[in-house]
Design an enzyme around this catalytic site. Structure first.
Site, PDB file in Angstrom:
ATOM      1  N   HIS A 134      12.444   5.290   4.500  1.00 27.20           N
ATOM      2  CA  HIS A 134      11.328   4.692   5.282  1.00 27.20           C
ATOM      3  C   HIS A 134      10.190   4.356   4.319  1.00 27.20           C
ATOM      4  O   HIS A 134       9.487   5.237   3.848  1.00 27.20           O
ATOM      5  CB  HIS A 134      10.828   5.666   6.351  1.00 27.20           C
ATOM      6  N   HIS A 193       7.079   1.221   3.181  1.00 32.84           N
ATOM      7  CA  HIS A 193       6.362  -0.046   3.372  1.00 32.84           C
ATOM      8  C   HIS A 193       6.041  -0.641   2.003  1.00 32.84           C
ATOM      9  O   HIS A 193       5.449   0.029   1.162  1.00 32.84           O
ATOM     10  CB  HIS A 193       5.045   0.189   4.134  1.00 32.84           C
ATOM     11  N   LYS A 235      13.728  -1.849  13.655  1.00 34.23           N
ATOM     12  CA  LYS A 235      12.625  -0.910  13.860  1.00 34.23           C
ATOM     13  C   LYS A 235      11.959  -1.169  15.190  1.00 34.23           C
ATOM     14  O   LYS A 235      11.536  -2.283  15.484  1.00 34.23           O
ATOM     15  CB  LYS A 235      11.597  -1.081  12.718  1.00 34.23           C
ATOM     16  N   HIS A 255       9.587   4.374  15.911  1.00 37.32           N
ATOM     17  CA  HIS A 255       8.250   4.961  15.795  1.00 37.32           C
ATOM     18  C   HIS A 255       7.989   5.656  17.121  1.00 37.32           C
ATOM     19  O   HIS A 255       7.754   5.003  18.132  1.00 37.32           O
ATOM     20  CB  HIS A 255       7.191   3.884  15.517  1.00 37.32           C
ATOM     21  N   HIS A 305       9.583   9.553  10.741  1.00 38.46           N
ATOM     22  CA  HIS A 305       8.427  10.387  10.416  1.00 38.46           C
ATOM     23  C   HIS A 305       8.046  11.370  11.519  1.00 38.46           C
ATOM     24  O   HIS A 305       6.970  11.286  12.092  1.00 38.46           O
ATOM     25  CB  HIS A 305       7.213   9.531  10.010  1.00 38.46           C
ATOM     26  N   ASP A 354       7.533   7.086   4.268  1.00 39.55           N
ATOM     27  CA  ASP A 354       6.528   6.318   5.016  1.00 39.55           C
ATOM     28  C   ASP A 354       5.340   5.989   4.109  1.00 39.55           C
ATOM     29  O   ASP A 354       4.208   5.886   4.589  1.00 39.55           O
ATOM     30  CB  ASP A 354       6.064   7.059   6.272  1.00 39.55           C
TER      31      ASP A 354
HETATM   32  C1  NCD Z   1       2.152   2.340   8.520  1.00 38.17           C
HETATM   33  C2  NCD Z   1       1.639   1.061   7.827  1.00 38.17           C
HETATM   34  O1  NCD Z   1       0.549   1.104   7.265  1.00 38.17           O
HETATM   35  O2  NCD Z   1       2.351   0.061   7.833  1.00 38.17           O
HETATM   36  N1  NCD Z   1       1.080   3.260   8.675  1.00 38.17           N
HETATM   37  C3  NCD Z   1       1.183   4.602   8.814  1.00 38.17           C
HETATM   38  O3  NCD Z   1       0.168   5.267   9.020  1.00 38.17           O
HETATM   39  N2  NCD Z   1       2.335   5.218   8.706  1.00 38.17           N
HETATM   40  C4  NCD Z   1       2.805   1.992   9.801  1.00 38.17           C
HETATM   41  C5  NCD Z   1       3.668   3.105  10.352  1.00 38.17           C
HETATM   42  O4  NCD Z   1       4.718   3.424   9.807  1.00 38.17           O
HETATM   43  O5  NCD Z   1       3.310   3.682  11.382  1.00 38.17           O
HETATM   44 ZN    ZN Z   2       6.068   3.585   8.496  1.00 41.02          ZN
END
Ligand code: NCD
Ligand code: ZN
Length: 347
Positions: free
Chosen positions: A12, A14, A98, A135, A173, A246
């Protein structure tokens, strides 16, 4: 003391898009062989074609010395057509969809407003053995932010599990004892990722000596009793629980603002953070399966064959890293970390 483990994967992550990729991808490709790349871009990655070109942009940002495979995820909407699941499956590059409840977190406005809207797509996913990444928080503003995950289990996950019992679900998460329990009790179609921040910290961390935006993420950190259950789950050796950082990068000025956005940037020291948690809990021998085996097994992918070596050795985490023309503050910035990734074996 050193610890050599099979190279881990991040289930996971970003990475964002555009000029920041060059600054972000190397943090992950240095440590991990593969990562599930979240699709919450603006606009979101909603189909296989978009994922294909996003994947190429990520690959272009991988340093020549690293070998790294981005595993793509598509953003489920109210209107995802069932045949998109077939296209995704046939592409070989998409490994999940997702599900963001609309409005639950950063860039989730195009998410699903009622899970029933997504049933044609979810039925196709069940049929085609495609993973749903969830999520898990309700978005009802009258529900206390600390209860949104527990409420989601009752209101969405349990009914979904009844309706589509063989849909493979990763509860992303997880942050509460309720989620850990739900996943432990569920059958083999349900698993969960756990972040380093939810293993290492409880909600006090956000308010230690003042408001600390770099410890704000969604789902938000919870009470100590929940953290302890997550540690127990991660260190149990139960294959339903595996690594997903995450890591969610936002520039310093977006975090340090009167309405700072959610997301903790852990990628530069991700495996070290997990090593600290497992070490503190006398579970060093369980790190490898959590970080390097169980995720691949659940996703039906081969385990990695090369290794990384971690050394127990104090070092200071950098105060910031470059992010295009701005700066980004990592988790645990300027503080001492106990483990350090030392070397990698050739593939
Ligand atoms: C994530 C993001 O910034 O894209 N933020 C977070 O707090 N985890 C989005 C997510 O996974 O919820
Ligand atoms: Zn995330």
């Amino acid at each position: 003391m050193t610890l050599t483990i099979t190279r881990p994967d991040d289930w996971h992550l970003h990475l964002r898009d555009g000029s920041v990729l060059a600054d972000l991808v190397p943090h992950t490709s240095r440590q991990f062989a593969r990562a599930i790349v979240m699709p919450n871009l603006t606009p979101p990655v909603i189909n296989t074609e978009m994922a294909r070109s996003y994947r190429q942009r990520i690959l272009a940002a991988v340093p020549a010395v690293d070998s790294f495979e981005p595993l793509m995820s598509l953003y489920l909407t109210n209107n995802t057509p069932a045949d998109e699941i077939i296209r995704a499956k046939e592409s070989g590059i998409v490994h999940g969809f997702k599900y963001y409840p609309a409005g639950a977190t950063t860039n989730s406005d195009a998410g699903v407003t009622d899970i029933k809207n997504a049933y044609p797509a979810l039925e196709a996913m069940q049929k085609n053995n495609m993973i749903l990444q969830v999520h898990g928080e309700v978005v009802d503003p009258t529900v206390d932010i600390f209860d949104r995950e527990a409420r989601f289990i009752e209101q969405v996950l349990e009914p979904l599990k009844n309706d589509l019992p063989e849909l493979k679900i990763v509860f992303e998460h997880i942050t509460t004892k309720h989620a850990a329990q739900f996943v432990s009790d569920a059958d083999q179609y349900v698993a969960a990722t756990i972040t380093p921040q939810h293993l290492l910290y409880n909600r006090n961390e956000i308010f230690k000596g003042g408001i600390r935006p770099h410890y704000y993420c969604l789902p938000v950190l919870k009470r100590e009793e929940h953290r302890l259950e997550l540690v127990k789950a991660a260190c149990s050796g139960n294959p339903k629980f595996f690594l997903g950082t995450d890591s969610a990068p936002h520039a310093q000025n977006k975090k340090e603002s009167s309405c700072g956005c959610a997301g903790i940037f852990s990628a530069p020291l991700a495996i070290e953070l997990y090593a600290r948690s497992f070490d503190e809990n006398d579970a060093r021998d369980k790190l490898e399966s959590f970080a390097s085996f169980y995720g691949a097994d659940f996703y039906g992918l081969p385990r990695n064959t090369d290794t990384i070596t971690l050394e127990k050795k104090e070092w200071t985490v950098p105060a910031s890293f470059p992010l295009a023309s701005e700066k980004i503050i990592p988790m645990h910035a300027s503080e001492k970390e106990k483990w350090k990734m030392k070397m990698t074996s050739p593939t």
